[in-house]
Design a protein around this motif. Structure first.
Motif, PDB file in Angstrom:
ATOM      1  N   ARG A   5     147.974  74.668  57.527  1.00 41.76           N
ATOM      2  CA  ARG A   5     148.417  74.395  58.894  1.00 41.76           C
ATOM      3  C   ARG A   5     147.675  75.267  59.905  1.00 41.76           C
ATOM      4  O   ARG A   5     147.292  74.802  60.971  1.00 41.76           O
ATOM      5  CB  ARG A   5     149.919  74.610  59.022  1.00 41.76           C
ATOM      6  CG  ARG A   5     150.717  73.484  58.418  1.00 41.76           C
ATOM      7  CD  ARG A   5     152.203  73.619  58.747  1.00 41.76           C
ATOM      8  NE  ARG A   5     152.942  73.145  57.603  1.00 41.76           N
ATOM      9  CZ  ARG A   5     153.693  73.894  56.801  1.00 41.76           C
ATOM     10  NH1 ARG A   5     153.861  75.169  57.044  1.00 41.76           N
ATOM     11  NH2 ARG A   5     154.310  73.371  55.775  1.00 41.76           N
ATOM     12  N   ARG A   6     147.487  76.527  59.541  1.00 42.70           N
ATOM     13  CA  ARG A   6     146.746  77.424  60.439  1.00 42.70           C
ATOM     14  C   ARG A   6     145.331  76.911  60.665  1.00 42.70           C
ATOM     15  O   ARG A   6     144.819  76.955  61.781  1.00 42.70           O
ATOM     16  CB  ARG A   6     146.701  78.829  59.855  1.00 42.70           C
ATOM     17  CG  ARG A   6     147.968  79.606  60.028  1.00 42.70           C
ATOM     18  CD  ARG A   6     147.759  81.071  59.618  1.00 42.70           C
ATOM     19  NE  ARG A   6     149.008  81.758  59.633  1.00 42.70           N
ATOM     20  CZ  ARG A   6     149.779  81.983  58.556  1.00 42.70           C
ATOM     21  NH1 ARG A   6     149.394  81.550  57.369  1.00 42.70           N
ATOM     22  NH2 ARG A   6     150.917  82.621  58.667  1.00 42.70           N
ATOM     23  N   MET A  15     138.951  72.227  69.587  1.00 39.64           N
ATOM     24  CA  MET A  15     138.844  70.966  70.316  1.00 39.64           C
ATOM     25  C   MET A  15     139.312  71.132  71.763  1.00 39.64           C
ATOM     26  O   MET A  15     138.693  70.605  72.687  1.00 39.64           O
ATOM     27  CB  MET A  15     139.665  69.875  69.628  1.00 39.64           C
ATOM     28  CG  MET A  15     139.103  69.421  68.325  1.00 39.64           C
ATOM     29  SD  MET A  15     140.233  68.220  67.582  1.00 39.64           S
ATOM     30  CE  MET A  15     139.378  67.854  66.069  1.00 39.64           C
ATOM     31  N   LEU A  16     140.407  71.845  71.940  1.00 33.92           N
ATOM     32  CA  LEU A  16     140.911  72.088  73.290  1.00 33.92           C
ATOM     33  C   LEU A  16     139.923  72.930  74.096  1.00 33.92           C
ATOM     34  O   LEU A  16     139.729  72.695  75.291  1.00 33.92           O
ATOM     35  CB  LEU A  16     142.276  72.771  73.246  1.00 33.92           C
ATOM     36  CG  LEU A  16     143.444  71.879  72.833  1.00 33.92           C
ATOM     37  CD1 LEU A  16     144.679  72.725  72.545  1.00 33.92           C
ATOM     38  CD2 LEU A  16     143.732  70.858  73.915  1.00 33.92           C
ATOM     39  N   ASP A  17     139.281  73.879  73.439  1.00 35.04           N
ATOM     40  CA  ASP A  17     138.290  74.700  74.120  1.00 35.04           C
ATOM     41  C   ASP A  17     137.115  73.833  74.581  1.00 35.04           C
ATOM     42  O   ASP A  17     136.617  73.990  75.702  1.00 35.04           O
ATOM     43  CB  ASP A  17     137.800  75.818  73.200  1.00 35.04           C
ATOM     44  CG  ASP A  17     136.879  76.787  73.906  1.00 35.04           C
ATOM     45  OD1 ASP A  17     137.267  77.294  74.982  1.00 35.04           O
ATOM     46  OD2 ASP A  17     135.772  77.029  73.393  1.00 35.04           O
ATOM     47  N   HIS A  18     136.717  72.907  73.751  1.00 35.19           N
ATOM     48  CA  HIS A  18     135.640  71.975  74.130  1.00 35.19           C
ATOM     49  C   HIS A  18     136.084  71.099  75.306  1.00 35.19           C
ATOM     50  O   HIS A  18     135.330  70.900  76.261  1.00 35.19           O
ATOM     51  CB  HIS A  18     135.233  71.117  72.929  1.00 35.19           C
ATOM     52  CG  HIS A  18     134.114  70.188  73.207  1.00 35.19           C
ATOM     53  ND1 HIS A  18     132.828  70.616  73.446  1.00 35.19           N
ATOM     54  CD2 HIS A  18     134.087  68.845  73.317  1.00 35.19           C
ATOM     55  CE1 HIS A  18     132.057  69.571  73.680  1.00 35.19           C
ATOM     56  NE2 HIS A  18     132.799  68.482  73.611  1.00 35.19           N
ATOM     57  N   GLU A  66     146.809  77.142  78.671  1.00 34.54           N
ATOM     58  CA  GLU A  66     148.165  77.479  78.227  1.00 34.54           C
ATOM     59  C   GLU A  66     148.442  76.899  76.844  1.00 34.54           C
ATOM     60  O   GLU A  66     149.053  77.564  75.999  1.00 34.54           O
ATOM     61  CB  GLU A  66     149.198  76.962  79.222  1.00 34.54           C
ATOM     62  CG  GLU A  66     149.192  77.705  80.545  1.00 34.54           C
ATOM     63  CD  GLU A  66     150.064  77.045  81.606  1.00 34.54           C
ATOM     64  OE1 GLU A  66     150.750  76.041  81.304  1.00 34.54           O
ATOM     65  OE2 GLU A  66     150.049  77.536  82.749  1.00 34.54           O
ATOM     66  N   ALA A  67     147.991  75.677  76.603  1.00 33.99           N
ATOM     67  CA  ALA A  67     148.188  75.045  75.296  1.00 33.99           C
ATOM     68  C   ALA A  67     147.464  75.838  74.208  1.00 33.99           C
ATOM     69  O   ALA A  67     148.026  76.082  73.130  1.00 33.99           O
ATOM     70  CB  ALA A  67     147.706  73.599  75.317  1.00 33.99           C
ATOM     71  N   MET A  68     146.232  76.252  74.498  1.00 33.55           N
ATOM     72  CA  MET A  68     145.488  77.039  73.508  1.00 33.55           C
ATOM     73  C   MET A  68     146.211  78.339  73.198  1.00 33.55           C
ATOM     74  O   MET A  68     146.316  78.734  72.035  1.00 33.55           O
ATOM     75  CB  MET A  68     144.068  77.331  74.007  1.00 33.55           C
ATOM     76  CG  MET A  68     143.168  76.124  74.020  1.00 33.55           C
ATOM     77  SD  MET A  68     141.415  76.482  74.329  1.00 33.55           S
ATOM     78  CE  MET A  68     141.459  77.280  75.922  1.00 33.55           C
ATOM     79  N   ARG A  72     147.761  79.596  69.632  1.00 37.92           N
ATOM     80  CA  ARG A  72     147.383  80.894  69.035  1.00 37.92           C
ATOM     81  C   ARG A  72     148.623  81.727  68.690  1.00 37.92           C
ATOM     82  O   ARG A  72     148.661  82.396  67.665  1.00 37.92           O
ATOM     83  CB  ARG A  72     146.470  81.659  69.985  1.00 37.92           C
ATOM     84  CG  ARG A  72     145.083  81.075  70.058  1.00 37.92           C
ATOM     85  CD  ARG A  72     144.176  81.927  70.950  1.00 37.92           C
ATOM     86  NE  ARG A  72     142.883  81.335  71.075  1.00 37.92           N
ATOM     87  CZ  ARG A  72     142.376  80.876  72.219  1.00 37.92           C
ATOM     88  NH1 ARG A  72     143.079  80.959  73.350  1.00 37.92           N
ATOM     89  NH2 ARG A  72     141.182  80.339  72.257  1.00 37.92           N
ATOM     90  N   VAL A  73     149.626  81.662  69.554  1.00 33.83           N
ATOM     91  CA  VAL A  73     150.883  82.376  69.274  1.00 33.83           C
ATOM     92  C   VAL A  73     151.514  81.811  68.002  1.00 33.83           C
ATOM     93  O   VAL A  73     151.990  82.564  67.146  1.00 33.83           O
ATOM     94  CB  VAL A  73     151.853  82.272  70.470  1.00 33.83           C
ATOM     95  CG1 VAL A  73     153.248  82.734  70.090  1.00 33.83           C
ATOM     96  CG2 VAL A  73     151.324  83.063  71.657  1.00 33.83           C
TER      97      VAL A  73
END
Length: 75
Positions: A5-6, A15-18, A66-68, A72-73
């Protein structure tokens, strides 16, 4: 959370960073367009739409960030 999962979540962050980078480029281009618009058109409807788009893209970048962070949390 298990390693599988990690790993998937790390991929989601990539993907979000892209996506963030793509949105950032579009936002910068929109602002450049606004900056290069002749003064007599800066109060026009077209200018206002460009401004709204740039603001919306800035908001989108903030939400992607915020989603990223939340992912990460979780990791």
């Amino acid at each position: 959370m298990n390693d599988k999962r990690r790993k998937r979540l790390r991929e989601a962050v990539k993907m979000l960073d892209h996506a963030w980078s793509i949105v950032e480029l579009a936002q910068e281009e929109e602002e450049d367009g606004m900056d290069n618009m002749p003064e007599n058109l800066q109060g026009s409807e077209r200018y206002e739409k460009m401004e709204e788009a740039a603001d919306a893209l800035s908001d989108a970048m903030e939400k992607i960030g915020e989603a990223m962070e939340q992912i990460r949390v979780a990791i």
